[in-house]
Design a protein around this motif. Structure first.
Motif, PDB file in Angstrom:
ATOM      1  N   LYS A  14       0.798  -1.346  -0.075  1.00  0.00           N
ATOM      2  CA  LYS A  14       0.101  -0.136   0.037  1.00  0.00           C
ATOM      3  C   LYS A  14       0.697   1.220  -0.128  1.00  0.00           C
ATOM      4  O   LYS A  14       0.425   2.336  -0.390  1.00  0.00           O
ATOM      5  CB  LYS A  14      -0.676   0.089   1.325  1.00  0.00           C
ATOM      6  N   LEU A  15       1.997   1.216   0.204  1.00  0.00           N
ATOM      7  CA  LEU A  15       3.046   2.252   0.369  1.00  0.00           C
ATOM      8  C   LEU A  15       3.692   2.668  -0.996  1.00  0.00           C
ATOM      9  O   LEU A  15       4.291   1.678  -1.506  1.00  0.00           O
ATOM     10  CB  LEU A  15       4.098   2.062   1.466  1.00  0.00           C
ATOM     11  N   SER A  16       3.859   3.849  -1.282  1.00  0.00           N
ATOM     12  CA  SER A  16       4.418   4.235  -2.490  1.00  0.00           C
ATOM     13  C   SER A  16       5.926   4.273  -2.313  1.00  0.00           C
ATOM     14  O   SER A  16       6.430   4.090  -0.974  1.00  0.00           O
ATOM     15  CB  SER A  16       3.944   5.743  -2.821  1.00  0.00           C
ATOM     16  N   GLY A  17       6.922   4.535  -3.417  1.00  0.00           N
ATOM     17  CA  GLY A  17       8.408   4.602  -3.015  1.00  0.00           C
ATOM     18  C   GLY A  17       8.685   5.722  -2.088  1.00  0.00           C
ATOM     19  O   GLY A  17       9.381   5.276  -1.172  1.00  0.00           O
ATOM     20  N   ALA A  22      10.498   7.045   3.538  1.00  0.00           N
ATOM     21  CA  ALA A  22      10.113   8.113   4.660  1.00  0.00           C
ATOM     22  C   ALA A  22       9.765   7.052   6.162  1.00  0.00           C
ATOM     23  O   ALA A  22      10.328   7.201   6.923  1.00  0.00           O
ATOM     24  CB  ALA A  22       8.589   8.519   4.598  1.00  0.00           C
ATOM     25  N   ALA A  23       9.243   5.813   5.683  1.00  0.00           N
ATOM     26  CA  ALA A  23       9.068   4.700   6.775  1.00  0.00           C
ATOM     27  C   ALA A  23      10.417   4.362   7.275  1.00  0.00           C
ATOM     28  O   ALA A  23      10.693   4.290   8.514  1.00  0.00           O
ATOM     29  CB  ALA A  23       8.265   3.758   6.256  1.00  0.00           C
ATOM     30  N   LEU A  24      11.221   4.144   6.560  1.00  0.00           N
ATOM     31  CA  LEU A  24      12.684   3.605   6.627  1.00  0.00           C
ATOM     32  C   LEU A  24      13.220   4.782   7.465  1.00  0.00           C
ATOM     33  O   LEU A  24      13.956   4.377   8.515  1.00  0.00           O
ATOM     34  CB  LEU A  24      13.547   3.307   5.443  1.00  0.00           C
ATOM     35  N   GLY A  56       0.994   7.704   9.195  1.00  0.00           N
ATOM     36  CA  GLY A  56       0.156   7.059  10.114  1.00  0.00           C
ATOM     37  C   GLY A  56       1.283   5.894  10.766  1.00  0.00           C
ATOM     38  O   GLY A  56       2.334   5.803  10.813  1.00  0.00           O
ATOM     39  N   ARG A  57       0.445   4.784  11.326  1.00  0.00           N
ATOM     40  CA  ARG A  57       1.022   3.786  12.067  1.00  0.00           C
ATOM     41  C   ARG A  57       1.752   2.864  11.012  1.00  0.00           C
ATOM     42  O   ARG A  57       1.280   2.589   9.994  1.00  0.00           O
ATOM     43  CB  ARG A  57       0.120   3.027  12.610  1.00  0.00           C
ATOM     44  N   PRO A  59       3.319  -0.665  10.700  1.00  0.00           N
ATOM     45  CA  PRO A  59       3.241  -1.953  11.162  1.00  0.00           C
ATOM     46  C   PRO A  59       4.641  -2.553  11.497  1.00  0.00           C
ATOM     47  O   PRO A  59       5.386  -2.208  10.737  1.00  0.00           O
ATOM     48  CB  PRO A  59       2.523  -2.779  10.281  1.00  0.00           C
ATOM     49  N   ALA A  60       4.758  -3.278  12.616  1.00  0.00           N
ATOM     50  CA  ALA A  60       6.305  -3.903  12.818  1.00  0.00           C
ATOM     51  C   ALA A  60       6.760  -4.446  11.739  1.00  0.00           C
ATOM     52  O   ALA A  60       7.990  -4.532  11.645  1.00  0.00           O
ATOM     53  CB  ALA A  60       6.104  -4.786  14.089  1.00  0.00           C
ATOM     54  N   ALA A  61       5.822  -5.404  11.093  1.00  0.00           N
ATOM     55  CA  ALA A  61       6.473  -6.114  10.114  1.00  0.00           C
ATOM     56  C   ALA A  61       6.930  -5.443   8.965  1.00  0.00           C
ATOM     57  O   ALA A  61       7.968  -5.784   8.164  1.00  0.00           O
ATOM     58  CB  ALA A  61       5.257  -6.948   9.434  1.00  0.00           C
ATOM     59  N   VAL A  62       6.208  -4.184   8.620  1.00  0.00           N
ATOM     60  CA  VAL A  62       6.697  -3.567   7.540  1.00  0.00           C
ATOM     61  C   VAL A  62       8.033  -2.750   7.976  1.00  0.00           C
ATOM     62  O   VAL A  62       9.307  -3.010   7.042  1.00  0.00           O
ATOM     63  CB  VAL A  62       5.632  -2.384   7.128  1.00  0.00           C
TER      64      VAL A  62
END
Length: 343
Positions: A14-17, A22-24, A56-57, A59-62
């Motif tokens: 669901k996440l774009s590049g 950004a999540a990393l 937003g949140r 997940p730990a797996a991501v």
């Protein structure tokens, strides 16, 4: 299991590049992600910041999957590059412009538009102490780029034999090749200016002493008394660093004269209104007889004044003396002794 063999969690799709990046960076945090942020352009920082704010949140797996992939890929990457320019670019997106300027000047050392401007703001004794260990040809290249008056003062700080060798090389020197000059600049930045910046960072107790100096005396004593209960060593250190009106009166006559000359006469009169006869005499002795009589008349004509106003005026004189010392006009050798001279 290799990083590429790890199955992607469904939420990752669901996440774009930019959102994945950004999540990393969010997972890596400030300490580990800092070098990456520093290597990004302004537009990249803005894009990632925007994506991060909308995540937003996570997940730990991501988070785990992104870290595993990152650790596998980064092992084959060249090292990240941090520099004054990338640092300033990053700070520009995080802090106000005046704060960025303050931070970068602290990192880079003495202010100036170019390396040679900055070097011309370094004291001749400090610069000579560094250059005396360099090759005379290198010193010749550096001094040829500085203002003649500054180079002359630096040469006078070097040994006679070494200075003559440098002068001889300056006389014989042709146009310096660009790559040689760039290498000299690079060495000055990394070895000399960075060391100056580190050495010039103030002890926080000095900053706090300045803050206490600016307080009225009742607040100052109340604060220091409270600090003595919780942090006695810090309180003692601050007291030893504070420069007071009483310390000001212990300066040698030439330094007092410099303060008198630079001070606003109304501030001087108000400060001396609240001073003891002995302290008042110190300042009057630095004036001409006529100026001293006029000041005494102004003090006598004031009538009753608030003690707080006198203390504030005395604090203004203290700050003036410290500013004069910062400018090199007077020297405060030890704030708690009378061993101070004018230069």
């Amino acid at each position: 299991m290799s990083a590429t063999a790890v199955a992607e969690p469904p939420e990752l799709k669901k996440l774009s590049g930019p959102q994945r990046a950004a999540a990393l960076l969010l997972v890596l945090g400030r300490d580990h992600g800092g070098p990456i942020w520093e290597s990004l352009s302004t537009e990249e920082v803005k894009e990632l910041s925007s994506a991060m704010s909308q995540l937003g949140r996570v997940p730990a797996a991501v988070a785990d999957h992104l870290l595993v992939r990152f650790s596998g890929e980064v092992s084959s990457m060249a090292s990240l590059h941090g520099s004054f320019e990338t640092t300033e670019r990053l700070l520009g997106d995080l802090l106000p412009a005046d704060r960025v300027k303050e931070v970068m000047e602290d990192i880079r050392g003495p202010s100036g538009r170019t390396m040679w401007d900055k070097l011309s703001n370094v004291g001749e004794g400090l610069l000579a102490g560094y250059l005396k260990n360099e090759h005379p040809q290198t010193v010749a290249v550096i001094l040829a780029k500085l203002r003649p008056d500054h180079s002359a003062r630096v040469l006078s700080e070097l040994s006679r034999e070494f200075a003559v060798e440098v002068i001889t090389r300056m006389l014989r020197m042709d146009t310096v090749q660009k790559d040689v000059l760039q290498e000299v600049e690079r060495t000055l930045k990394t070895e000399f200016m960075s060391n100056i910046a580190r050495s010039q960072r103030r002890d926080p107790h000095e900053t706090m002493a300045d803050l206490f100096n600016a307080m009225d005396r009742s607040t100052e004593e109340a604060m220091l008394s409270a600090l003595e209960q919780s942090a006695p060593e810090s309180a003692e250190r601050i007291r030893s660093l504070m420069f007071t009106f009483e310390d000001l009166t212990k300066l040698l006559p030439p330094a007092i004269a410099a303060v008198v000359k630079a001070a606003d006469k109304k501030v001087m009169a108000l400060a001396l209104k609240g001073a003891s006869e002995e302290q008042r005499a110190v300042f009057l002795a630095a004036m001409t007889e006529r100026a001293g009589n006029l000041l005494k008349e102004e003090i006598a004509g004031m009538g009753p004044v608030r003690a707080r106003d006198c203390e504030d005026a005395q604090s203004v004189l203290v700050r003036l003396a410290k500013n004069l010392a910062d400018q090199g006009q007077i020297m405060l050798v030890d704030p708690k002794s009378d061993d101070a001279v004018i230069v």
